[in-house]
Design an enzyme around this catalytic site. Sequence first.
Site, PDB file in Angstrom:
ATOM      1  N   ASP A 268       0.872  -1.166   0.000  1.00  0.00           N
ATOM      2  CA  ASP A 268       0.000   0.000   0.000  1.00  0.00           C
ATOM      3  C   ASP A 268       0.913   1.221   0.000  1.00  0.00           C
ATOM      4  O   ASP A 268       2.078   1.143   0.387  1.00  0.00           O
ATOM      5  CB  ASP A 268      -0.965  -0.005   1.189  1.00  0.00           C
ATOM      6  CG  ASP A 268      -2.143   0.936   0.937  1.00  0.00           C
ATOM      7  OD1 ASP A 268      -2.056   1.760  -0.003  1.00  0.00           O
ATOM      8  OD2 ASP A 268      -3.153   0.855   1.659  1.00  0.00           O
TER       9      ASP A 268
HETATM   10  C1  BGC Z   1      -4.960   3.287  -0.025  1.00  0.00           C
HETATM   11  C2  BGC Z   1      -5.030   2.262  -1.129  1.00  0.00           C
HETATM   12  C3  BGC Z   1      -4.846   2.940  -2.454  1.00  0.00           C
HETATM   13  C4  BGC Z   1      -3.528   3.666  -2.452  1.00  0.00           C
HETATM   14  C5  BGC Z   1      -3.225   4.392  -3.731  1.00  0.00           C
HETATM   15  C6  BGC Z   1      -3.729   4.143  -0.119  1.00  0.00           C
HETATM   16  O1  BGC Z   1      -3.801   5.213   0.754  1.00  0.00           O
HETATM   17  O2  BGC Z   1      -5.008   2.644   1.224  1.00  0.00           O
HETATM   18  O3  BGC Z   1      -6.242   1.577  -1.071  1.00  0.00           O
HETATM   19  O4  BGC Z   1      -4.932   2.014  -3.483  1.00  0.00           O
HETATM   20  O5  BGC Z   1      -3.536   4.638  -1.424  1.00  0.00           O
HETATM   21  O6  BGC Z   1      -4.054   5.464  -3.896  1.00  0.00           O
END
Ligand code: BGC
Length: 735
Positions: A268
């Site tokens: 993530d």
């Molecule tokens: C989120 C993810 C997301 C990623 C990219 C993170 O803050 O938890 O679900 O895909 O950002 O935007």
Amino acid sequence: MAMALSAAAALLLCAGCSQRPRRVADGPVYLDRQAPTEERIEDALSRMTLEEKVAVLHAQSKFSSAGVPRLGIPELWCTDGPHGIRPEVLWDEWEQAGWTSDSCVAFPALTCLAASWDPDLALLYGQSIGEEALYRGKDVLLGPGVNIYRTPLGGRNFEYMGEDPYLASRIVVPYVQGVQQNGVAACVKHFALNNEETHRHTIDVDLDDRALYEIYLPAFKAAVQEGGAWSIMSSYNLYRGTHVGNNERLLDDILRGEWGFDGAVISDWGGVHETEGTVLHGVDLEFGTWTDGLTMGATNAYDNYYLANPYLEGLRSGKYTVEGLDAKVRRVLRLIFRTAMRENKGFGALNSEAHYAAARRIGAEGIVLLKNENGLLPLRKGSRVLVVGENAVKMMTVGGGSSSLKVQHEISPLAGIAEQAQVTYARGYVGDVGGEYNGVSSGQDLSESRNPAQLTAEAVSLAREADYVVFVGGLNKSDHQDCEGADRLDLALPYGQDALISALAAANPRTVVALVSGNAVSMPWVDKVPAILQCWFLGSEAGHSIADVLFGDVNPSGKLPFTFPRALCDSPAHQAGMTFPNEGPTTYEEGIFVGYRWYDKQGIEPLFALGHGLSYTSFEYGPARLDRTSMTEGGRIRVSVPVTNTGSVPGKETVQLYIADRESSLPRPVKELKDFAKVSLEPAQTKTVTFEISADKLRFYDPAAGAWTAEPGEFELLIGSASDDIRTRAAFTLK
Ligand code: BGC
């Protein structure tokens, strides 16, 4: 091509002279495009320098990672996910880039998809969003999310598929398959145990292995083993003291080991915290790391990622092995070959009629009719309808975190209802007048100068004159509502909506409440209003989907994918003593008793149970019949039940099979969802639904043995219309 390719050979075959290989040191990896992918991966790997290998393991921009330009291996482009294709952002920022060609269709939130209880619609959803991703040139769609609904306060529940691991599994598999049919990878997230937002980077989850295997992992496992997911996103939280991004047990032992996952684990954004653990057990691709403020200073902050220069130095000094490096690079190349380098990919489609139709249909099929006293719904077309509430007009596709979108259009509930009736609108309450996310603005002016008393007075006086009142409220995508990064503060509806609903119901007995939310809310007014619809966040076609159900063009058939408690203290984690939000170590004391498993065990009557959802028609269940009364471990039993539409309009019913283990050495839930079937029935039509039961549906996870086991003894099959509405039962013995 029969020729075996050794890594050292690095050979290309020239067109038309397939017997005489030609050696090429560099140049595009167009080596025999028909060769098996694994051979092409080994070939590519054999040509890459150490620096090139490390370069493919981390981001080069906010959402892309480098390919190998010298070898013609393309970059990998990711996008959120999971409800539509995120607008383009600046190279190194979250801020949108300001393109004018990146508006998309917003599909309904995954809670709605789960509420459809329809795997065919999940396939349609995956195919459609996959086509949008492909058209926009994306290789990896960051979604779907399948974290289990543990508490109704969870800020991201709206992006997930509810509280039941079986339901989530049946929905996630076709979603993943549909996306990947386009040559776009699904990245199933957030693996695992991301059940709270507030302290998502520091919460350290511990839970017993039964809960892990029986509740929190099955949907991920199904996505990997049945859906064939090409990538998985590690979650932010820690599990037993170690961040998931470098968690040996979750990533190495379970995901890659037990499940045989051969795809890439993507962190993530900002979920990697160290080099060593990540090199040894962690993610294959590092994204979004905050490099100690270096983002602004270094020539290329991405070189400072944990899997960039620090890894390279460790390789050069002999601390890390090239073998370990190659294993990671192989997984990333596999992802690239499956997506960006896929042969014969189509071109996808963006904002097509078919995608809007899919969004509208999924939305309408996921709406849940919670209550409908005296058949108030469907509403008469052309009648005088007072629509009240901010959510009737507020754009819900902007906000909520990374799933925020820039849509080509969004039909509001008010606009949808106005196509069917003579509509008057009253604001009723003021929630959040903002409408901006990372530079995408809803463009709406929702400012309001009147006070709550004035807004209520206006709505109530107009309510007296209307044929019907439709209150459209609920939550929104602001902080502490349904939103990433911040959980809810309590179960109640915000902004004084409870009092307003009671006042409207008192003024007009034909008041319908349509809740737009991704979470359960308390309903102190539940006995005062005759009709309630759970409408979710429905995306671009929201207003059409809602109007389709309100006016009866679509007979509602959604069923709740999670329980609505009467009070927060009834819900499992909270009753089991959880403080909320959690920071640091937290133990999931309720164990396997998540969702309806808890309410059943404690004998607590929920406000609305898992699987609940009414129709404009009625269904009668005949008696369940078994084809035999005992089975062996390797055998199968079939149970059939006739279901008849006893009303006057066509409708769909989701027939649910729960299984109860009557004798077992370890405590088991009173019953567990093990199968379901959605059937479409004309008035007076009967269809017989048959479920097949194998020992797989009877097993529990035995933590002492580290294995799934089905114990001999009596099992009961409970078949019904909801988890609290069992219509027929049958029992059998496992020998
Ligand atoms: C989120 C993810 C997301 C990623 C990219 C993170 O803050 O938890 O679900 O895909 O950002 O935007």
